[in-house]
Design a protein around this motif. Structure first.
Motif, PDB file in Angstrom:
ATOM      1  N   PHE A 229       0.865  -1.182   0.000  1.00  0.00           N
ATOM      2  CA  PHE A 229       0.000   0.000   0.000  1.00  0.00           C
ATOM      3  C   PHE A 229       0.898   1.228   0.000  1.00  0.00           C
ATOM      4  O   PHE A 229       1.787   1.342   0.847  1.00  0.00           O
ATOM      5  N   TRP A 230       0.654   2.148  -0.919  1.00  0.00           N
ATOM      6  CA  TRP A 230       1.424   3.393  -0.955  1.00  0.00           C
ATOM      7  C   TRP A 230       0.491   4.575  -0.729  1.00  0.00           C
ATOM      8  O   TRP A 230      -0.596   4.615  -1.327  1.00  0.00           O
ATOM      9  N   PRO A 231       0.930   5.536   0.088  1.00  0.00           N
ATOM     10  CA  PRO A 231       0.137   6.769   0.157  1.00  0.00           C
ATOM     11  C   PRO A 231       0.219   7.437  -1.223  1.00  0.00           C
ATOM     12  O   PRO A 231       1.321   7.674  -1.723  1.00  0.00           O
ATOM     13  N   ALA A 232      -0.931   7.721  -1.846  1.00  0.00           N
ATOM     14  CA  ALA A 232      -0.934   8.233  -3.229  1.00  0.00           C
ATOM     15  C   ALA A 232      -0.124   9.520  -3.341  1.00  0.00           C
ATOM     16  O   ALA A 232       0.534   9.758  -4.348  1.00  0.00           O
ATOM     17  N   ASP A 233      -0.136  10.335  -2.292  1.00  0.00           N
ATOM     18  CA  ASP A 233       0.556  11.623  -2.395  1.00  0.00           C
ATOM     19  C   ASP A 233       2.081  11.500  -2.244  1.00  0.00           C
ATOM     20  O   ASP A 233       2.795  12.477  -2.400  1.00  0.00           O
ATOM     21  N   GLU A 234       2.568  10.292  -1.941  1.00  0.00           N
ATOM     22  CA  GLU A 234       4.028  10.113  -1.868  1.00  0.00           C
ATOM     23  C   GLU A 234       4.555   9.259  -3.016  1.00  0.00           C
ATOM     24  O   GLU A 234       5.725   8.891  -3.058  1.00  0.00           O
ATOM     25  N   PRO A 241       8.562   4.073  -3.515  1.00  0.00           N
ATOM     26  CA  PRO A 241       7.693   4.683  -2.504  1.00  0.00           C
ATOM     27  C   PRO A 241       7.675   3.837  -1.220  1.00  0.00           C
ATOM     28  O   PRO A 241       7.747   2.615  -1.294  1.00  0.00           O
ATOM     29  N   PRO A 242       7.601   4.496  -0.061  1.00  0.00           N
ATOM     30  CA  PRO A 242       7.590   3.739   1.192  1.00  0.00           C
ATOM     31  C   PRO A 242       6.276   2.977   1.311  1.00  0.00           C
ATOM     32  O   PRO A 242       5.238   3.483   0.912  1.00  0.00           O
ATOM     33  N   SER A 243       6.322   1.743   1.807  1.00  0.00           N
ATOM     34  CA  SER A 243       5.072   1.034   2.029  1.00  0.00           C
ATOM     35  C   SER A 243       4.389   1.704   3.214  1.00  0.00           C
ATOM     36  O   SER A 243       5.047   2.240   4.102  1.00  0.00           O
ATOM     37  N   PHE A 244       3.071   1.701   3.193  1.00  0.00           N
ATOM     38  CA  PHE A 244       2.344   2.487   4.182  1.00  0.00           C
ATOM     39  C   PHE A 244       2.707   2.115   5.614  1.00  0.00           C
ATOM     40  O   PHE A 244       2.883   2.967   6.472  1.00  0.00           O
ATOM     41  N   ASP A 245       2.853   0.828   5.872  1.00  0.00           N
ATOM     42  CA  ASP A 245       2.901   0.375   7.261  1.00  0.00           C
ATOM     43  C   ASP A 245       4.267   0.128   7.835  1.00  0.00           C
ATOM     44  O   ASP A 245       4.555   0.495   8.968  1.00  0.00           O
ATOM     45  N   LYS A 246       5.114  -0.528   7.051  1.00  0.00           N
ATOM     46  CA  LYS A 246       6.394  -0.933   7.628  1.00  0.00           C
ATOM     47  C   LYS A 246       7.462   0.140   7.496  1.00  0.00           C
ATOM     48  O   LYS A 246       8.598  -0.056   7.898  1.00  0.00           O
ATOM     49  N   GLN A 247       7.075   1.279   6.947  1.00  0.00           N
ATOM     50  CA  GLN A 247       8.070   2.307   6.699  1.00  0.00           C
ATOM     51  C   GLN A 247       8.879   2.680   7.942  1.00  0.00           C
ATOM     52  O   GLN A 247      10.107   2.719   7.879  1.00  0.00           O
ATOM     53  N   PRO A 248       8.240   2.925   9.098  1.00  0.00           N
ATOM     54  CA  PRO A 248       9.056   3.295  10.269  1.00  0.00           C
ATOM     55  C   PRO A 248      10.062   2.208  10.650  1.00  0.00           C
ATOM     56  O   PRO A 248      11.202   2.513  11.013  1.00  0.00           O
ATOM     57  N   THR A 281      -3.892   3.309  11.175  1.00  0.00           N
ATOM     58  CA  THR A 281      -4.274   4.337  10.200  1.00  0.00           C
ATOM     59  C   THR A 281      -4.597   3.721   8.844  1.00  0.00           C
ATOM     60  O   THR A 281      -5.563   4.111   8.181  1.00  0.00           O
ATOM     61  N   ALA A 282      -3.806   2.746   8.430  1.00  0.00           N
ATOM     62  CA  ALA A 282      -4.072   2.090   7.139  1.00  0.00           C
ATOM     63  C   ALA A 282      -5.467   1.481   7.151  1.00  0.00           C
ATOM     64  O   ALA A 282      -6.256   1.671   6.218  1.00  0.00           O
ATOM     65  N   TYR A 283      -5.787   0.758   8.218  1.00  0.00           N
ATOM     66  CA  TYR A 283      -7.116   0.145   8.304  1.00  0.00           C
ATOM     67  C   TYR A 283      -8.208   1.209   8.291  1.00  0.00           C
ATOM     68  O   TYR A 283      -9.202   1.103   7.564  1.00  0.00           O
ATOM     69  N   GLU A 284      -8.021   2.241   9.088  1.00  0.00           N
ATOM     70  CA  GLU A 284      -9.083   3.230   9.228  1.00  0.00           C
ATOM     71  C   GLU A 284      -9.274   4.028   7.943  1.00  0.00           C
ATOM     72  O   GLU A 284     -10.398   4.321   7.551  1.00  0.00           O
ATOM     73  N   ARG A 285      -8.164   4.341   7.254  1.00  0.00           N
ATOM     74  CA  ARG A 285      -8.297   5.075   5.986  1.00  0.00           C
ATOM     75  C   ARG A 285      -8.951   4.214   4.925  1.00  0.00           C
ATOM     76  O   ARG A 285      -9.819   4.660   4.183  1.00  0.00           O
ATOM     77  N   ILE A 286      -8.533   2.971   4.823  1.00  0.00           N
ATOM     78  CA  ILE A 286      -9.040   2.096   3.761  1.00  0.00           C
ATOM     79  C   ILE A 286     -10.496   1.692   4.007  1.00  0.00           C
ATOM     80  O   ILE A 286     -11.288   1.634   3.078  1.00  0.00           O
ATOM     81  N   SER A 287     -10.832   1.413   5.249  1.00  0.00           N
ATOM     82  CA  SER A 287     -12.185   0.898   5.517  1.00  0.00           C
ATOM     83  C   SER A 287     -13.173   2.006   5.842  1.00  0.00           C
ATOM     84  O   SER A 287     -14.382   1.790   5.787  1.00  0.00           O
ATOM     85  N   GLY A 288     -12.665   3.160   6.227  1.00  0.00           N
ATOM     86  CA  GLY A 288     -13.564   4.225   6.672  1.00  0.00           C
ATOM     87  C   GLY A 288     -14.183   3.936   8.037  1.00  0.00           C
ATOM     88  O   GLY A 288     -15.109   4.601   8.468  1.00  0.00           O
TER      89      GLY A 288
END
Ligand SMILES: Nc1ncnc2c1ncn2[C@@H]1O[C@H](COP(=O)(O)OP(=O)(O)O)[C@@H](O)[C@H]1O
Ligand SMILES: [Mg+2]
Length: 299
Positions: A229-234, A241-248, A281-288
């Protein structure tokens, strides 16, 4: 009555629930560079499970699935023991009751973008799982069409990328065609849905199995562990591109002099907390939805 362990994987444990059913429990374990780290990531198992259920709902008309229920009340009595001292609460939100499937010996990868091992092959040979692609594509570039790019399911060592014809040799023409059609359609729908939330699904891996003679979506579905999963704006073609979750975790590990072989260094508490936050955050953004509304919430 306690449930028998049938499989202990890198992330999940499977228990026999009788009558061709399994209890699948997602742990909070995390791997980076293919090594399991010592520190669990709080909420990760709940995120993987909630995310799988979210997508299975959305994809219900694409293919049947192995899911029976993720409601802790539906788990067999012996399941409470799996939660340790907390009992059922200890696995609530991380456990699913599923039908046991005859798994296809394939990892059904779909790629919408050129990343990871797909990019590595293209950069070296101009091909993707043996298919010739147009010249001049950049890393992370969107492919003209999402492509079904299977790999073997190695019991030891690394999975190997294979061509579609190799997949036909492994499972037969009819099954390979059905698997490809299900996975490409599931990817298209998921990618379109995620895009409206500012997230790119660069690629994902499905695991399919046969239940009552029909091909079904099994395992985890479109989670951060099985997908990029990539943040579209990055996202910038030509970069990684950094993967959404494991980036840190990856950023922190890359800044150490660790040789990527076990034992891994201990993650500092702030990296653990930042990673947990990213999964939620990934879950909450994707699922609403809010993870607080999912089974097993403690806060
Ligand atoms: N419905 C099912 N029936 C039987 N096996 C399944 C089913 N769903 C998933 N599996 C298998 O369960 C295992 C899940 O555990 P996991 O931690 O992901 O293991 P791994 O380290 O092998 O990826 C995988 O081997 C997957 O193929
Ligand atoms: Mg797995």
């Amino acid at each position: 009555m306690s449930l028998d362990l049938v499989h202990a994987g890198k992330v999940r444990e499977l228990y026999d629930a009788g009558d061709d059913m399994l209890v699948m429990v997602a742990s909070d374990r995390i791997s980076a560079f293919d090594v399991i780290l010592d520190e669990p990531i709080p909420e990760k198992g709940r995120v993987l499970t909630a995310m799988t259920i979210h997508w299975l709902d959305l994809l219900a008309d694409v293919a049947p699935s192995h899911l029976i229920s993720a409601d802790p009340a539906d788990l067999p009595p012996g399941a409470a023991e799996l939660g340790g001292e907390a009992g059922l609460a200890g696995i609530a939100g991380r456990a699913m009751l599923v039908r046991r499937a005859e798994m296809l010996p394939l990892e059904c990868i779909v790629r919408g973008y050129l990343a990871g091992s797909g990019w590595a092959e293209y950069a070296a040979a101009g091909t993707l799982h043996g298919m010739t692609l147009p010249r001049g594509l950049e890393q992370a570039q969107r492919l003209p069409e999402p492509l079904f790019t299977p790999s073997t399911k190695a019991t030891e060592g690394h999975d190997e990328n294979i061509s579609y014809d190799d997949a036909v040799d492994l499972v037969g023409k009819e099954t390979a065609e059905k698997a490809r059609d299900i996975c490409v359609e599931a990817y298209r729908r998921a990618a379109a849905a995620a895009e409206t939330h500012g997230i790119i699904v660069a690629d994902t891996k499905f695991e399919l199995g046969v239940i009552d003679g029909r091909i079904a979506l099994c395992d985890e579905v479109l989670t951060p562990d099985s997908s990029r999963f990539w943040p579209a704006d990055e996202w910038r073609p030509g970069t990684n591109p950094p993967s959404f979750d494991k980036q840190p975790v990856r950023d922190w590990l890359s800044a150490t002099d660790w040789d990527k072989k076990p034992p891994p260094p201990a993650l500092p508490a702030e990296v653990v907390a930042a990673t947990s936050e990213r999964y939620v955050t990934a879950y909450e953004r994707i699922s609403g939805r809010s993870l607080a509304d999912w089974y097993g919430a403690t806060r």
